[in-house]
Structures are given as structure tokens and as C-alpha cells.
Scaffold this motif. Structure first.
Motif, PDB file in Angstrom:
ATOM      1  N   GLN A   1      39.735 -58.601 -18.219  1.00 48.11           N
ATOM      2  CA  GLN A   1      38.318 -58.439 -18.528  1.00 48.11           C
ATOM      3  C   GLN A   1      37.530 -59.644 -18.033  1.00 48.11           C
ATOM      4  N   GLN A   2      36.253 -59.412 -17.725  1.00 50.24           N
ATOM      5  CA  GLN A   2      35.367 -60.504 -17.339  1.00 50.24           C
ATOM      6  C   GLN A   2      35.013 -61.334 -18.572  1.00 50.24           C
ATOM      7  N   ASN A   3      34.266 -62.412 -18.336  1.00 53.22           N
ATOM      8  CA  ASN A   3      34.014 -63.416 -19.361  1.00 53.22           C
ATOM      9  C   ASN A   3      32.589 -63.908 -19.191  1.00 53.22           C
ATOM     10  N   THR A   4      31.730 -63.636 -20.194  1.00 54.02           N
ATOM     11  CA  THR A   4      30.304 -63.926 -20.092  1.00 54.02           C
ATOM     12  C   THR A   4      29.890 -65.033 -21.055  1.00 54.02           C
ATOM     13  N   MET A   5      28.589 -65.269 -21.116  1.00 48.78           N
ATOM     14  CA  MET A   5      28.057 -66.222 -22.087  1.00 48.78           C
ATOM     15  C   MET A   5      28.308 -65.764 -23.520  1.00 48.78           C
ATOM     16  N   ARG A   6      28.494 -64.464 -23.733  1.00 50.19           N
ATOM     17  CA  ARG A   6      28.893 -63.986 -25.062  1.00 50.19           C
ATOM     18  C   ARG A   6      30.223 -64.623 -25.464  1.00 50.19           C
ATOM     19  N   ASP A   7      31.146 -64.742 -24.512  1.00 47.60           N
ATOM     20  CA  ASP A   7      32.442 -65.348 -24.807  1.00 47.60           C
ATOM     21  C   ASP A   7      32.311 -66.850 -25.041  1.00 47.60           C
ATOM     22  N   ALA A   8      31.353 -67.468 -24.368  1.00 42.76           N
ATOM     23  CA  ALA A   8      31.077 -68.877 -24.649  1.00 42.76           C
ATOM     24  C   ALA A   8      30.612 -69.063 -26.083  1.00 42.76           C
ATOM     25  N   MET A   9      29.823 -68.110 -26.592  1.00 51.86           N
ATOM     26  CA  MET A   9      29.385 -68.173 -27.991  1.00 51.86           C
ATOM     27  C   MET A   9      30.585 -68.054 -28.946  1.00 51.86           C
ATOM     28  N   ILE A  10      31.502 -67.105 -28.642  1.00 50.41           N
ATOM     29  CA  ILE A  10      32.705 -66.965 -29.464  1.00 50.41           C
ATOM     30  C   ILE A  10      33.492 -68.266 -29.465  1.00 50.41           C
ATOM     31  N   ALA A  11      33.674 -68.843 -28.288  1.00 52.21           N
ATOM     32  CA  ALA A  11      34.487 -70.058 -28.176  1.00 52.21           C
ATOM     33  C   ALA A  11      33.858 -71.228 -28.925  1.00 52.21           C
ATOM     34  N   GLY A  12      32.560 -71.449 -28.711  1.00 50.64           N
ATOM     35  CA  GLY A  12      31.903 -72.575 -29.371  1.00 50.64           C
ATOM     36  C   GLY A  12      31.928 -72.450 -30.883  1.00 50.64           C
ATOM     37  N   MET A  13      31.590 -71.260 -31.386  1.00 55.27           N
ATOM     38  CA  MET A  13      31.578 -71.031 -32.830  1.00 55.27           C
ATOM     39  C   MET A  13      32.978 -71.175 -33.417  1.00 55.27           C
ATOM     40  N   THR A  14      33.978 -70.579 -32.772  1.00 51.44           N
ATOM     41  CA  THR A  14      35.338 -70.587 -33.311  1.00 51.44           C
ATOM     42  C   THR A  14      35.921 -71.987 -33.328  1.00 51.44           C
ATOM     43  N   LEU A  15      35.720 -72.732 -32.263  1.00 49.68           N
ATOM     44  CA  LEU A  15      36.241 -74.103 -32.222  1.00 49.68           C
ATOM     45  C   LEU A  15      35.563 -74.980 -33.269  1.00 49.68           C
ATOM     46  N   ASN A  16      34.281 -74.744 -33.525  1.00 51.16           N
ATOM     47  CA  ASN A  16      33.618 -75.470 -34.620  1.00 51.16           C
ATOM     48  C   ASN A  16      34.279 -75.157 -35.963  1.00 51.16           C
TER      49      ASN A  16
ATOM     50  N   ILE B   1      25.011 -79.116 -21.637  1.00 49.12           N
ATOM     51  CA  ILE B   1      24.674 -77.799 -22.170  1.00 49.12           C
ATOM     52  C   ILE B   1      25.253 -76.717 -21.278  1.00 49.12           C
ATOM     53  N   LEU B   2      25.689 -75.634 -21.902  1.00 51.69           N
ATOM     54  CA  LEU B   2      26.075 -74.426 -21.184  1.00 51.69           C
ATOM     55  C   LEU B   2      25.108 -73.332 -21.610  1.00 51.69           C
ATOM     56  N   VAL B   3      24.337 -72.844 -20.652  1.00 45.70           N
ATOM     57  CA  VAL B   3      23.309 -71.845 -20.940  1.00 45.70           C
ATOM     58  C   VAL B   3      23.037 -71.077 -19.658  1.00 45.70           C
ATOM     59  N   SER B   4      22.543 -69.858 -19.775  1.00 43.33           N
ATOM     60  CA  SER B   4      22.194 -69.067 -18.609  1.00 43.33           C
ATOM     61  C   SER B   4      21.026 -68.166 -18.966  1.00 43.33           C
ATOM     62  N   ASP B   5      20.474 -67.494 -17.965  1.00 41.73           N
ATOM     63  CA  ASP B   5      19.285 -66.674 -18.197  1.00 41.73           C
ATOM     64  C   ASP B   5      19.565 -65.512 -19.153  1.00 41.73           C
ATOM     65  N   LYS B   6      20.736 -64.901 -19.014  1.00 41.68           N
ATOM     66  CA  LYS B   6      21.100 -63.760 -19.847  1.00 41.68           C
ATOM     67  C   LYS B   6      22.478 -63.993 -20.447  1.00 41.68           C
ATOM     68  N   VAL B   7      22.696 -63.449 -21.632  1.00 41.79           N
ATOM     69  CA  VAL B   7      23.987 -63.618 -22.291  1.00 41.79           C
ATOM     70  C   VAL B   7      25.072 -62.809 -21.572  1.00 41.79           C
ATOM     71  N   GLN B   8      24.664 -61.863 -20.732  1.00 39.26           N
ATOM     72  CA  GLN B   8      25.630 -61.100 -19.941  1.00 39.26           C
ATOM     73  C   GLN B   8      26.062 -61.843 -18.671  1.00 39.26           C
ATOM     74  N   ASP B   9      25.455 -62.961 -18.379  1.00 40.17           N
ATOM     75  CA  ASP B   9      25.767 -63.688 -17.146  1.00 40.17           C
ATOM     76  C   ASP B   9      27.211 -64.173 -17.152  1.00 40.17           C
ATOM     77  N   HIS B  10      27.806 -64.152 -15.959  1.00 44.97           N
ATOM     78  CA  HIS B  10      29.198 -64.561 -15.813  1.00 44.97           C
ATOM     79  C   HIS B  10      29.444 -65.013 -14.379  1.00 44.97           C
ATOM     80  N   ASN B  11      30.559 -65.678 -14.184  1.00 39.59           N
ATOM     81  CA  ASN B  11      30.932 -66.132 -12.851  1.00 39.59           C
ATOM     82  C   ASN B  11      31.757 -65.061 -12.151  1.00 39.59           C
ATOM     83  N   THR B  12      31.538 -64.932 -10.842  1.00 42.89           N
ATOM     84  CA  THR B  12      32.281 -63.976 -10.034  1.00 42.89           C
ATOM     85  C   THR B  12      32.899 -64.706  -8.854  1.00 42.89           C
TER      86      THR B  12
END
Length: 512
Positions: free
Chosen positions: A334-349, A464-475
Motif C-alpha cells: 500500500q502507498q503511504n500518505t500524510m495520513r500515515d504520518a499522522m498515525i506515526a507521530g501520534m502513536t510514537l508520542n 516540520i513535515l506538512v503538505s498541501d493535502k493529507v492525501q499527498d504522498h511520494n511516488t
């Protein structure tokens, strides 16, 4: 409230008009955040091992050292990953380790019935895993076969990997090119015994665990001992933890696992990249469940183990969505978006703030599977938003947790509410203070005031890690669409820090 962390108070205010405020008592830092919270997981699943971590010694297309692809190894070394779990997962309870040693031409094949029914040639086994661990400069965490294996098989594997002396297993290891013991410390006694590891009851598994632990003989070890980890609960199955803590003697157990995935719906997981705010909010709800789940298991463990000698090991966590269109459904790519960055940041906290009990965690999985930090395509790789969060947060590894009091506004959607901000803070050996903040609110920036108490801090910098849309991801065509940037918006005056955390972003500050 945890006895070892009476100074740590996380207050989440659900009031609409509350003010985001974080109070840090920098002079009261005592509890060490184990680096092993930042561990990873590599299963024989899809393209995690074959093609992801390992391309074989004869590969001419992808640069490698002894079959381990150089680009992936170098990227993971930058994360300073503290441990790597292998060979599963569900695969672990079908894996017979003797099939993966000796000359590769003599190794039998295996059908991976759990993941895609593909045939594997066992070219990646114990020695190859230890070569990977060596290149990564990390610690191995091996999950042994309890579901379809035997006590003798498990005991032989431990002796093969660890015995420093003459025995049938150490002689076999030397015959296969490694006279010195590997000295593997972390061993999982089965995986998901309540499910793919045998569909056992908690009471039955507790007895099975006691049997296996008895014969994982380490009395011959001189300078180290095996750290035994019991197959733990799924999500909030507190009965499972209750039985294990009640029925297994303390001298037989060092860690208890917990697994939790941020899944929208197991029957309809949704796309990894094409999702709406309803799906996003549900995913964040599942991710915030980790706080409740960890706290619940923690309370049970405290009852039976008030001295906190047994660690909680959240050895599978992450987001889980439908596979990418056109890929094998059993490969979980599966791909990995800014939504996954939110999961990672929150969970590690969350893990950081429970560092007195959570001693290890393993993101599922490291390459090409589920919430991976790296994706590969033949000779190309990309680093995902989750990779960048793990890299930003590595400053917390083995640092000292700073007690804190957090008040946060809400993230509201369709009449439902979640805390918008999650945070954790630590002090490193050189005295620097690091604060990590995740704003999961999809629509609002949130200003926060940080009250720094206990010592004078005069400088601040950030990323900071941020992007225009939470669906944004690297390809593979655009590998740097989502990357960390410098963050210079935090204002420090007389130990009061103010900043605005943008919507759906992760910020890590360094103060000195």
C-alpha cells in the motif's frame, strides 16, 4: 496514574474553547525512553524480504552487499533503527528454521500459504538475517515457531544462534560458516497465538508458553540472557494479558506483546490514497485508540508486576488499507500518505509517554508492506512520510522523558471529537530538549503555548513535515513531494514558547 511517572500528567481537554497549552517540567525528567520503541518488523510477506531487503548475491541490477540492497540498508541506517523483528508475523508459525540454513542449492522450497501462496526458495534464512542485522547495526528480534513447530525445534534454534561451546547445534552453525555465536537476545515465543498462531485460548497459550520457556535453555550463557516475549493480546483483549500476567511466573517472562492496527473497517479498509474526511477521521480515531489500549494493558500489568520488570512490547502497529490496484492481494502493498504520518507521530508520542512500561514497538512493516517506511520498484526506492516522521523522532531514542501537562483543543467532525494535538518531550544526554507535536486536525492550524519549567532554555530550532493535502504522498516519479523542512515559526521568550502547528502536520523542536 503510573507510580514511576507521578510527574507525568497528560490532560486532554475536550472543551471547544480551550487553549492549547503544554507545560514541561524539564528538571523532573527521570524515565528513559527505550530506543527499542522505534523498532521495525520484516516478515516473509510480499516484497518485504525478497526484493525489498534482499535481492540475492547474484543480482546485477540492484547494488547490494552479500545480497542486501545497499540503498535500503543506508536509508534504514539513517533512522538508527534499534531492532528488527523477523520472520513474522503469521509466517513465523509456519517457518522451520533448519530449512533456511546450509548451502542454498540444498535448501527446500516452501509455499507461503499465509501471504499469496507464493513459493519461496529459503535463500533468506538465519545467516542472511544476521548479515542484514550486521549491516544495519541493529539488534535482531526473532519470533519462533510455536503454532506448527515443536519445543525441541525452538530450543535447537536458540542453541544454534547463541551457544558458545561445543554442541550439535553450535557445530552445525560452524559447519555453515559461523563458528562464533550470534547472541540473539530478543525471542518471541510464537505470534498471535489467539489467531494465526494456533487459535488458542489465553489459558491454553499460557501453559504452552511455560513449556516452551522451560526448554529455551540459557543456563549456559555467560554474558547475556535471552529476553523472552510472550505472544500478546489483540487490541483491547485485556483478558489475554490478565491470564498471562497471572499464570506465567515472573522469572519465565520478560515481555508481553500487544498488536493494534489503525483500520477503518476490516471488511472495507478503503484506499491508501483516495479517502475522504470521514475515512480520515475514523482512521485517526483508531490511532488514538492506542492510548486507551496501552493504558488498559498497563493497568493489568501494574497489578501483577508493580516493579515493572515485564515490558510491554507493541510489536505490530500501523495503518492498514486495501492493497494498491493491480497488485497481489496477499502482498499487502500500500502507498503511504500524510495520513500515515499522522498515525506515526501520534502513536510514537503515546509510546514515549508510556515509556515506563512500553519497552519495545515494531512498525508493521519496514519495506513494501502495510505502513512501510520504504517502497521499492526494481532498482528504485522512495522514502515515505512515515519514514520522515521516524527520522525526525529518532532524537527521542534513549533520551529521558520529560513529564508534561497537555491541554488541547478538539478536532471536530460530524459531531464527533478527537484531541487535535498530541505531544511528547525528552531530554538528551547533551542537555538538549526535544518536543514533538502532531496536529491531526484536517482543517485548522492550532496555536500552542509551551511553558518550559525547571531550567533556562535560550534557543529553539525545528523541522516540520506538512503538505498541501493529507492525501499527498511520494511516488517513484516524484519521490520528494513530502519531505521535512526547516521550521522557524516558534518564538521563545523567557521560557515561554509559542507556535502555530499547521493542520495535519508533524513538528519536532530542539531547545538548548
Amino acid at each position: 496514574m503510573k507510580k514511576a511517572l507521578m510527574g507525568l500528567l497528560m490532560l486532554v481537554s475536550m472543551g471547544v474553547h480551550s487553549q492549547n497549552k503544554l507545560v514541561l517540567n524539564t528538571d523532573l525528567a527521570e524515565t528513559k525512553i527505550s530506543k527499542h520503541i522505534y523498532g521495525h518488523f520484516s516478515e516473509h510477506l510480499g516484497r518485504c524480504i525478497y526484493g525489498g531487503l534482499y535481492v540475492g548475491e547474484e543480482n546485477k541490477l540492484v547494488p547490494h552487499i552479500n545480497g542486501m540492497r545497499t540503498d535500503v540498508v543506508e536509508a534504514l541506517k539513517k533512522l538508527e533503527i534499534p531492532n528488527l523483528r523477523w520472520p513474522g508475523g503469521c509466517f513465523a508459525d509456519t517457518y522451520h528454521w533448519k530449512d533456511g540454513i546450509g548451502p542454498k542449492g540444498d535448501r527446500p522450497t516452501i509455499v507461503n500459504s499465509w501471504w499469496g501462496n507464493v513459493t519461496e526458495d529459503n535463500s533468506f534464512g538465519s545467516h542472511e538475517f544476521m548479515e542484514l542485522v550486521k549491516q544495519l547495526d541493529t539488534e535482531p528480534y526473532i519470533s519462533g515457531n510455536v503454532g506448527s513447530g515443536t519445543v525441541q525445534e525452538f530450543s535447537d534454534w536458540v542453541q544454534y544462534m547463541n551457544f558458545d561451546g561445543k554442541s550439535p547445534m553450535s557445530d552445525l552453525r560452524a559447519q555453515n560458516g559461523h563458528p562464533e555465536p550470534f547472541k540473539v537476545k530478543y525471542w518471541g515465543v510464537g505470534n498471535e497465538a489467539w489467531g494465526c498462531g494456533g487459535h488458542m485460548t489465553a489459558e491454553y497459550y499460557a501453559n504452552v508458553y511455560r513449556q516452551y520457556a522451560t526448554y529455551i535453555n540459557t543456563s549456559w550463557e555467560k554474558d547475556s540472557r535471552v529476553f523472552k516475549i510472550a505472544s500478546g493480546a489483540s487490541d483491547d483483549d485485556y483478558h489475554w494479558t490478565e491470564v498471562l500476567m497471572r499464570d506465567i511466573p515472573r522469572h519465565m517472562i520478560d515481555g508481553v506483546g500487544v498488536h493494534h492496527y489503525s483500520v477503518i473497517d476490516w471488511n472495507n479498509k478503503g484506499s491508501a490514497t483516495d479517502f475522504n474526511e470521514d475515512q480520515y477521521f475514523t482512521t485517526m480515531t483508531r490511532a488514538w485508540d492506542m492510548e486507551r489500549i496501552v493504558s488498559g494493558h498497563e493497568a493489568i500489568m501494574d497489578k501483577y508486576d508493580p516493579e515493572q520488570k515485564v515490558g510491554m512490547m507493541v510489536d505490530e502497529w500501523g495503518g492498514w488499507y486495501d492493497v494498491e490496484p493491480g497488485t497481489n492481494g496477499g502482498f499487502l502493498y500500500q502507498q503511504n500518505t500524510m495520513r500515515d504520518a499522522m498515525i506515526a507521530g501520534m502513536t510514537l508520542n503515546i509510546f514515549n509517554n508510556h515509556a515506563d512500561r512500553v519497552k519495545m514497538a515494531n512498525l508493521a512493516q519496514v519495506v513494501n508492506v502495510l505502513q512501510a517506511v520504504i517502497l521499492t520498484d526494481e532498482e528504485r526506492i522512495i522514502l515515505t512520510p512515515t519514514y520522515h516522521v521516524m527520522e525526525m523522532y529518532k532524537v527521542h531514542q534513549d533520551a529521558t522523558l520529560i513529564p508534561m501537562h497537555l491541554t488541547t483543543d478538539d478536532y471536530e467532525f460530524n459531531g464527533k471529537k478527537l484531541p487535535a494535538i498530541s505531544a511528547s518531550a525528552s531530554k538528551s544526554e547533551d542537555g538538549k530538549v526535544h518536543v514533538s507535536l502532531t496536529n491531526i486536525d484536517l482543517n485548522k492550524d492550532h496555536e500552542i503555548t509551551i511553558d518550559l519549567r525547571g531550567e533556562d532554555l535560550t534557543s529553539v530550532s525545528g523541522r516540520i513535515l506538512v503538505s498541501d493535502k493529507v492525501q499527498d504522498h511520494n511516488t517513484f516519479e516524484n519521490p520528494n513531494k513530502v519531505v521535512p523542512q526547516e521550521f522557524n515559526e516558534a518564538m521563545l521568550k523567557k521560557n515561554m514558547l509559542t507556535l502555530e502547528v499547521p493542520a495535519s502536520s508533524v513538528v519536532v523542536l530542539e531547545l538548548d
